[in-house]
Design an enzyme around this catalytic site. Structure first.
Site, mmCIF file in Angstrom:
data_model
loop_
_atom_site.group_PDB
_atom_site.id
_atom_site.type_symbol
_atom_site.label_atom_id
_atom_site.label_comp_id
_atom_site.label_asym_id
_atom_site.label_seq_id
_atom_site.Cartn_x
_atom_site.Cartn_y
_atom_site.Cartn_z
ATOM 1 N N LYS A 109 0.855 -1.199 0.000
ATOM 2 C CA LYS A 109 0.000 0.000 0.000
ATOM 3 C C LYS A 109 0.890 1.248 0.000
ATOM 4 C CE LYS A 109 -3.567 -2.815 2.043
ATOM 5 N NZ LYS A 109 -4.743 -2.943 2.903
ATOM 6 N N GLU B 294 -9.600 -0.590 -1.666
ATOM 7 C CA GLU B 294 -9.282 0.803 -1.322
ATOM 8 C C GLU B 294 -9.367 1.691 -2.561
ATOM 9 O OE1 GLU B 294 -5.600 -0.192 0.586
ATOM 10 O OE2 GLU B 294 -6.741 -1.111 2.218
ATOM 11 N N GLU C 87 -10.863 -10.579 -1.125
ATOM 12 C CA GLU C 87 -10.585 -9.804 0.081
ATOM 13 C C GLU C 87 -11.888 -9.230 0.632
ATOM 14 O OE1 GLU C 87 -6.200 -8.386 0.027
ATOM 15 O OE2 GLU C 87 -7.425 -6.839 -0.880
ATOM 16 N N GLY D 277 -7.318 -4.892 7.281
ATOM 17 C CA GLY D 277 -6.752 -3.966 8.258
ATOM 18 C C GLY D 277 -7.507 -3.904 9.575
HETATM 19 P P1 13P Z 1 -4.315 -6.425 5.728
HETATM 20 O O1 13P Z 1 -3.496 -7.673 5.593
HETATM 21 O O2 13P Z 1 -3.567 -5.282 6.350
HETATM 22 O O3 13P Z 1 -5.649 -6.681 6.351
HETATM 23 O O4 13P Z 1 -4.622 -5.913 4.222
HETATM 24 C C1 13P Z 1 -5.096 -6.828 3.309
HETATM 25 C C2 13P Z 1 -5.079 -6.205 1.972
HETATM 26 O O5 13P Z 1 -5.815 -5.257 1.704
HETATM 27 C C3 13P Z 1 -4.124 -6.708 0.985
HETATM 28 O O6 13P Z 1 -4.370 -6.199 -0.265
#
Ligand code: 13P
Length: 252
Positions: free
Chosen positions: A11, A97, A167, A173
């Site tokens: 990210k 996102e 996801e 997150g």
């Molecule tokens: P997290 O592992 O921080 O929950 O994020 C997952 C994600 O969005 C991977 O693209």
């Protein structure tokens, strides 16, 4: 049959110096490990140093977005040729996102996916329902719509290059992971749909990653499910040891 694939989605984290240090740590942790495909999807500004650092290693370089046009007046966007020049082989497309904060739609996901494939890049196409959609019993319907629309028009060899990441938005997150049963159920449903779209043979080869609070302590169980072929890792990919532990958890 399907080689597991574990990708870090960094990210908007890590400067070039930080990226160099993290990759040195990951390289040392996973050196010689070839039974899992390992990918680091770094910010655009890190691609150059990361590409240098990963040359000749068992870690592939990934980007986090791609534009569908070859070039032109698209301020802030990056083309396939620009990514390829830096050694990129994978690209995340349609992350939740991007959908949530930057207006990404199933249609733009489809255009980006086709552009990536046309350029010989391997897309990691993200799908997943929000908490409200899950609570309303719409998970299957939402994911099916995202898969059908996001992958519309793919043909023949395209399917062999494709990776899908399921996801659930509510698990990203948040520290809340889907249970193995919840994740496996959606993965199986995606694979059935792929069978319809791509044919049974292609569908059996396509890797479907799980993403959303995947950590060293839950990765092995999730990836042991019949239709879960790896992970797309956010937070836990920002530290060499935890990312490598997840990679090791994907060994079959
Ligand atoms: P997290 O592992 O921080 O929950 O994020 C997952 C994600 O969005 C991977 O693209």
């Amino acid at each position: 049959m399907r080689k597991p694939i574990v990708a870090g989605n960094w990210k908007m984290n890590k400067t070039r110096a930080e990226a160099t240090a993290l990759l040195a740590g990951i390289k040392a942790e996973v050196a010689g490990l070839s039974a899992v495909e390992i990918v680091a999807c770094v910010p655009f500004t890190d691609l150059d140093v990361a590409g240098q650092a990963l040359k000749g290693t068992n870690i592939a370089l990934g980007a986090q977005n791609i534009h569908w046009a070859e070039k032109g007046a698209f301020t802030g966007e990056i083309s396939a040729a620009m990514l390829k020049e830096l050694g990129v082989t994978y690209v995340i497309i349609g992350h939740s996102e991007r959908r949530q904060y930057f207006g990404e739609t199933d249609e733009s996901v489809n255009k980006r996916t086709k552009a990536a494939l046309a350029a010989g890049l391997q897309p990691i196409v993200c799908v997943g329902e929000t908490l409200a959609e899950r609570e309303a019993g719409q998970t299957t319907q939402v994911v099916e719509r995202q898969v059908r629309a996001g992958l519309a028009g793919l043909t023949g060899a395209d399917w062999d290059k494709l990776v899908i990441a399921y996801e659930p938005v509510w698990a990203i997150g948040t520290g809340k992971t889907a249970t193995t049963a919840q994740a496996q159920e959606v993965h199986a449903c995606i694979r059935r749909l792929l069978g319809e779209l791509a044919g049974a043979e292609a569908a059996a080869q396509i890797r479907i990653q799980y993403g959303g609070s995947m950590k060293p302590d839950n990765a092995k169980e999730l990836i042991s499910q019949p239709d879960i072929d790896g992970g797309l890792i956010g937070g836990a990919s920002l530290e060499a040891k935890s990312f490598a532990d997840i990679v090791r958890g994907a060994l079959r």
